[in-house]
Motif scaffolding. Structure first.
Motif, short mmCIF file in Angstrom:
data_model
loop_
_atom_site.label_atom_id
_atom_site.label_comp_id
_atom_site.label_asym_id
_atom_site.label_seq_id
_atom_site.Cartn_x
_atom_site.Cartn_y
_atom_site.Cartn_z
N ARG A 17 0.75 -1.22 0.01
CA ARG A 17 -0.05 0.09 0.05
C ARG A 17 0.80 1.31 -0.02
N MET A 19 0.95 5.28 0.74
CA MET A 19 0.00 6.20 1.55
C MET A 19 0.64 7.81 1.32
N TYR A 21 0.37 11.56 2.73
CA TYR A 21 -0.20 12.41 3.74
C TYR A 21 0.12 13.90 3.36
N LEU A 35 -2.42 9.92 11.00
CA LEU A 35 -2.98 8.61 11.00
C LEU A 35 -3.11 8.13 12.36
N HIS A 38 -2.75 3.25 16.40
CA HIS A 38 -3.22 1.68 16.07
C HIS A 38 -2.09 0.64 16.08
N ASP A 40 -1.35 -2.55 13.97
CA ASP A 40 -1.49 -3.36 12.93
C ASP A 40 -2.17 -4.63 13.15
N LEU A 47 7.70 -0.93 6.56
CA LEU A 47 7.46 0.24 6.20
C LEU A 47 8.56 1.20 5.63
N LEU A 55 6.47 9.42 11.69
CA LEU A 55 5.81 8.34 12.38
C LEU A 55 6.45 8.25 13.96
N HIS A 95 1.39 2.71 17.14
CA HIS A 95 2.06 4.05 16.25
C HIS A 95 1.05 4.65 15.61
N VAL A 97 0.78 8.62 12.87
CA VAL A 97 1.50 9.62 12.09
C VAL A 97 1.09 11.06 12.64
N ARG A 105 4.02 13.84 2.72
CA ARG A 105 4.85 12.62 3.39
C ARG A 105 4.35 11.38 2.42
N SER A 107 4.52 7.30 2.12
CA SER A 107 4.99 6.16 2.87
C SER A 107 4.48 5.01 1.94
N PHE A 111 2.33 -5.23 3.79
CA PHE A 111 1.68 -5.88 5.12
C PHE A 111 1.53 -7.27 4.70
#
Ligand SMILES: O=C(O)CCC(=O)C(=O)O
Ligand SMILES: [Fe+2]
Length: 162
Positions: A17, A19, A21, A35, A38, A40, A47, A55, A95, A97, A105, A107, A111
């Motif tokens: 994925r 991402m 920002y 973000l 949470h 994962d 990452l 992060l 973690h 963001v 940003r 990233s 996963f």
């Protein structure tokens, strides 16, 4: 633990994925959430990011640590699935963001996610007097569905904790 390697590889899919920002309206010095905090749900997450940091990791003392990730390096997070499989011996770090400054940003996360039918079950070798069984066996897809409709920081403990 090597004997479990093949079955882990067979029962795991990978999802890549990207991402982005955006810089929000309050750019400059003030920080904004990119973000939410949470863990994962995956087994493992790998990452990488562009030069824009952001992060943050929740320490066991309950404070947020801003990670300074060197260029061209990777961050690996243990997710809920591996935490449960390891009988809690591996920690799934919370973690988030936080965006600061005026640069976007980017990233990229790989996963490693247990397949639909995969059952997460603690191997006997990881259960003993000092490490009693912490999680009942569960189907990963059932846990994921539970999480989606009952989002909670403690979803794993509530769903599969003994
Ligand atoms: O963008 C990042 O560095 C973190 C992304 C993340 O934690 C996630 O997608 O689960
Ligand atoms: Fe994450």
């Amino acid at each position: 633990m090597e004997k479990h390697y093949d079955s882990h590889v067979e029962s795991t899919s990978s999802v890549l994925r990207l991402m982005k920002y955006r810089v929000g309206p309050a750019n400059g010095d003030s920080a904004q959430l990119g973000l939410v905090a949470h863990t994962d749900k995956s087994a493992l997450t790998i990452l990488c990011q562009n030069e824009v940091q952001g992060l943050e990791l929740l320490t066991k003392q309950g404070t947020w640590l801003q990670l300074k990730i060197p260029e061209a390096s990777f961050v690996v997070f243990v997710g809920d699935a591996l935490k449960a499989w390891s009988n809690g011996r591996l920690h799934a770090a919370t973690h988030r963001v936080i965006m600061k400054g005026d640069k976007e940003r980017y990233s990229c996360g790989l996963f490693l996610v247990p397949k639909e039918e995969a059952t997460i079950e603690v191997p006997q070798e990881l259960i003993d007097k000092e490490h009693p069984l912490l999680y009942r066996p569960f189907k990963f897809s059932d846990y994921f569905s539970y999480f989606v409709s009952n989002t909670s920081d403690d979803a794993l403990e509530i769903y599969a904790g003994l």
